[in-house]
Design a protein around this motif. Sequence first.
Motif, PDB file in Angstrom:
ATOM      1  N   ARG A 183      -5.125   2.849  -3.189  1.00 20.85           N
ATOM      2  CA  ARG A 183      -4.949   4.294  -3.755  1.00 20.85           C
ATOM      3  C   ARG A 183      -4.684   5.125  -2.395  1.00 20.85           C
ATOM      4  NH1 ARG A 183      -7.409   9.141  -5.316  1.00 20.85           N
ATOM      5  NH2 ARG A 183      -6.725   9.701  -7.426  1.00 20.85           N
ATOM      6  N   LYS A 184      -4.828   4.659  -1.153  1.00 18.02           N
ATOM      7  CA  LYS A 184      -4.602   5.348  -0.220  1.00 18.02           C
ATOM      8  C   LYS A 184      -3.147   5.299   0.222  1.00 18.02           C
ATOM      9  CE  LYS A 184      -8.950   6.594   0.254  1.00 18.02           C
ATOM     10  NZ  LYS A 184      -9.706   6.234   1.191  1.00 18.02           N
ATOM     11  N   ALA A 224      -2.433   3.658   6.334  1.00 19.64           N
ATOM     12  CA  ALA A 224      -3.403   3.881   5.285  1.00 19.64           C
ATOM     13  C   ALA A 224      -4.039   2.513   4.594  1.00 19.64           C
ATOM     14  CB  ALA A 224      -2.794   4.737   4.004  1.00 19.64           C
ATOM     15  N   VAL A 225      -3.290   1.687   4.660  1.00 20.11           N
ATOM     16  CA  VAL A 225      -3.761   0.174   4.017  1.00 20.11           C
ATOM     17  C   VAL A 225      -4.733  -0.416   5.021  1.00 20.11           C
ATOM     18  CG1 VAL A 225      -3.100  -1.935   3.477  1.00 20.11           C
ATOM     19  CG2 VAL A 225      -1.793  -0.178   2.649  1.00 20.11           C
ATOM     20  N   VAL A 226      -4.306  -0.366   6.252  1.00 17.98           N
ATOM     21  CA  VAL A 226      -5.186  -1.045   7.205  1.00 17.98           C
ATOM     22  C   VAL A 226      -6.576  -0.349   7.517  1.00 17.98           C
ATOM     23  CG1 VAL A 226      -4.573   0.064   9.270  1.00 17.98           C
ATOM     24  CG2 VAL A 226      -5.040  -2.505   9.377  1.00 17.98           C
ATOM     25  N   ASN A 227      -6.505   0.964   7.264  1.00 22.09           N
ATOM     26  CA  ASN A 227      -7.807   1.576   7.416  1.00 22.09           C
ATOM     27  C   ASN A 227      -8.781   1.982   6.296  1.00 22.09           C
ATOM     28  OD1 ASN A 227      -7.777   2.115  10.169  1.00 22.09           O
ATOM     29  ND2 ASN A 227      -6.264   3.929   9.850  1.00 22.09           N
ATOM     30  N   SER A 228      -8.297   1.271   5.016  1.00 20.48           N
ATOM     31  CA  SER A 228      -8.829   1.483   3.848  1.00 20.48           C
ATOM     32  C   SER A 228      -9.342   0.223   2.905  1.00 20.48           C
ATOM     33  CB  SER A 228      -8.279   2.530   3.041  1.00 20.48           C
ATOM     34  OG  SER A 228      -6.988   2.216   2.353  1.00 20.48           O
ATOM     35  N   THR A 229      -8.897  -0.912   3.708  1.00 19.35           N
ATOM     36  CA  THR A 229      -8.988  -2.124   2.764  1.00 19.35           C
ATOM     37  C   THR A 229      -9.510  -3.237   3.654  1.00 19.35           C
ATOM     38  OG1 THR A 229      -6.806  -3.308   3.179  1.00 19.35           O
ATOM     39  CG2 THR A 229      -6.908  -1.590   1.353  1.00 19.35           C
ATOM     40  N   VAL A 252      -9.625   2.433  -9.025  1.00 14.61           N
ATOM     41  CA  VAL A 252      -8.589   1.485  -8.964  1.00 14.61           C
ATOM     42  C   VAL A 252      -8.298   0.750  -7.540  1.00 14.61           C
ATOM     43  CG1 VAL A 252      -7.342   2.299 -11.025  1.00 14.61           C
ATOM     44  CG2 VAL A 252      -6.848   3.359  -8.599  1.00 14.61           C
ATOM     45  N   HIS A 253      -8.662   1.606  -6.557  1.00 19.22           N
ATOM     46  CA  HIS A 253      -8.512   1.166  -4.967  1.00 19.22           C
ATOM     47  C   HIS A 253      -9.134  -0.179  -4.892  1.00 19.22           C
ATOM     48  CE1 HIS A 253      -7.782   1.748  -0.813  1.00 19.22           C
ATOM     49  NE2 HIS A 253      -9.108   1.741  -0.465  1.00 19.22           N
ATOM     50  N   MET A 269       1.309   0.579  -2.740  1.00 19.61           N
ATOM     51  CA  MET A 269       0.783   1.979  -2.968  1.00 19.61           C
ATOM     52  C   MET A 269       1.590   2.872  -3.833  1.00 19.61           C
ATOM     53  SD  MET A 269       0.550   2.337   1.203  1.00 19.61           S
ATOM     54  CE  MET A 269       1.756   0.875   1.610  1.00 19.61           C
ATOM     55  N   GLY A 270       1.383   4.000  -4.113  1.00 21.44           N
ATOM     56  CA  GLY A 270       2.366   4.950  -5.067  1.00 21.44           C
ATOM     57  C   GLY A 270       1.734   4.973  -6.448  1.00 21.44           C
ATOM     58  N   GLY A 271       2.545   5.864  -7.236  1.00 21.95           N
ATOM     59  CA  GLY A 271       2.262   5.959  -8.463  1.00 21.95           C
ATOM     60  C   GLY A 271       2.470   4.915  -9.541  1.00 21.95           C
ATOM     61  N   SER A 272       3.545   4.225  -9.116  1.00 24.62           N
ATOM     62  CA  SER A 272       3.958   3.086  -9.988  1.00 24.62           C
ATOM     63  C   SER A 272       2.941   2.031  -9.789  1.00 24.62           C
ATOM     64  CB  SER A 272       5.282   2.731  -9.747  1.00 24.62           C
ATOM     65  OG  SER A 272       6.317   3.948 -10.110  1.00 24.62           O
ATOM     66  N   ALA A 273       2.549   1.533  -8.762  1.00 26.16           N
ATOM     67  CA  ALA A 273       1.598   0.575  -8.693  1.00 26.16           C
ATOM     68  C   ALA A 273       0.224   1.075  -9.164  1.00 26.16           C
ATOM     69  CB  ALA A 273       1.228   0.385  -7.195  1.00 26.16           C
TER      70      ALA A 273
END
Length: 509
Positions: free
Chosen positions: A290-291, A121-126, A228-229, A206-210
């Motif tokens: 956010r992903k 998710a991270v590598v494909n969206s940042t 927020v992303h 990632m996740g709700g806490s972050a």
Amino acid sequence: MKEKYGIIDIGSNTIRLVIYERQKSGRLREVENVKVVARLRSHLTEDQMLAESGVSLLLNTLQSFQEITRYHRLERVKCVATATIRQAKNQQEIAEWIEANTDFCIRVLTEEEEAYYGFLAVVNSTPISEAITIDIGGGSTEITYYKDRQLYELHSFPFGVLSLKQKFVAGNVPTDEELELLAEYVEEQFHSLPWLLQRNVPIVAMGGSARNVVQVHQLMCRYPLAGVHQYEMKRKHLLDVRKLLISLPFEDIQKLEGLSKDRADLMIPALEVFRVLYDVVEASSFVLSRKGLRDGIFYEEFTQPFGTRVFPNVLQESFFELAQDYDIRLDDVEYVSHLLSQMVEQIRLLQLYPLTDEDVRDMKWAARVFYLGQYIDEESSSQHTFYLLANRTIDGLMHKDRVKLALMASYKNKPLFKQYIAPFSSWFTKEEQKRIRFLGALLKFAYSLNDTKRKIVQQIRWSEQSDTIIMNIICSGDFRAEEYQAEKNKKHIEKILKRPIELHFQQNE
């Protein structure tokens, strides 16, 4: 009808149903997001069995989701479970109960799968090519390290924000002593992974806490952008949020804007995990993605036909989506980029302005979305362009770069530029602002040379005569419309170069 896809994520703290709709660009747009705070972790017994109360809560939740998925006529719903169900010794019985009593078939993710999907998710969206990722859930915490967009290390810790609270915190807000013991435990766990130590790279969370940490910080600093992303924080900013939360009674934490009330008792433990990790990694920044897990699962599925699970270029994908969503003509973009290349070559040759390779790259990105606000309204296309680009999440662009793109692609004149940049003036130096204006002015001028979309300008040659810049523009057809627009727009370049410009249009014989 547009294709719809559903995914149910059975976490230790929340159970969530998300429904996506595939757009004409191929992008999945979220159309429904339903969350139930079940805290299944608290129904896990000491002998690692999910108690009957937890199974009943899970079934009831899934049956309520079933009504929604049937209403949307979803034929494909993925149902995945993470730490609590994974750790439950009766997971097989749970899976059978779900299959017998609902439309869903549960897939319990392994620790490695959960960590891998977060990385994907991270590598494909940042745009971040090297980082430590963290996804802290209710019952587990997944950490990965990747470099050059390739995964090198992954690990899943058997603690999450809910289990940490249960283990170390007696009330709703931890005491100083409880927080110290929690931090010592987490630090010891992180030190067990040598590949985490002193990496000096960004942490992508990632996740709700972050997400809640970021939302609180944005409100604290009155952040002028939506979204927020890819939001970036430094260690000081994490400590500022921590200081605020620790200073408040629990009732006030629950009322805090930007914070989910159901996470109020989990925020300080989560922040402590982020702080400790930041120090262990000696991180350069803390960035929110956010992903996460759910997006990673879809990335895997939709990239399989192409033989790779990692996009070659995240930003390229985003611009392709924008072109599809706003009906941008790519042949016009390519032509204007060609004109820009000619002008950049001439400007460098005559040493009129110190254009860097980064400037040229940024200008060509902006050329791909120049005045896309015309899709909404021709008359106020500049305003719409700036608003859309500044406030739309663009995977692969950090927030400052997104504003820079919006300023260039919406450039109309100096007064409007000043109006747009006002909330962000502290983000850019005076020299940077002048440079962005110049790039925007060049871009607007290049588009004026294709005013009728006939692509008649064949060559642009710049020269100097005394203090005047001469622009010879060779055309293959009647150039009156282009000449009119170019004469109107040359003044923006003249103001920055502080020199007059003469345009000499001629038709190629």
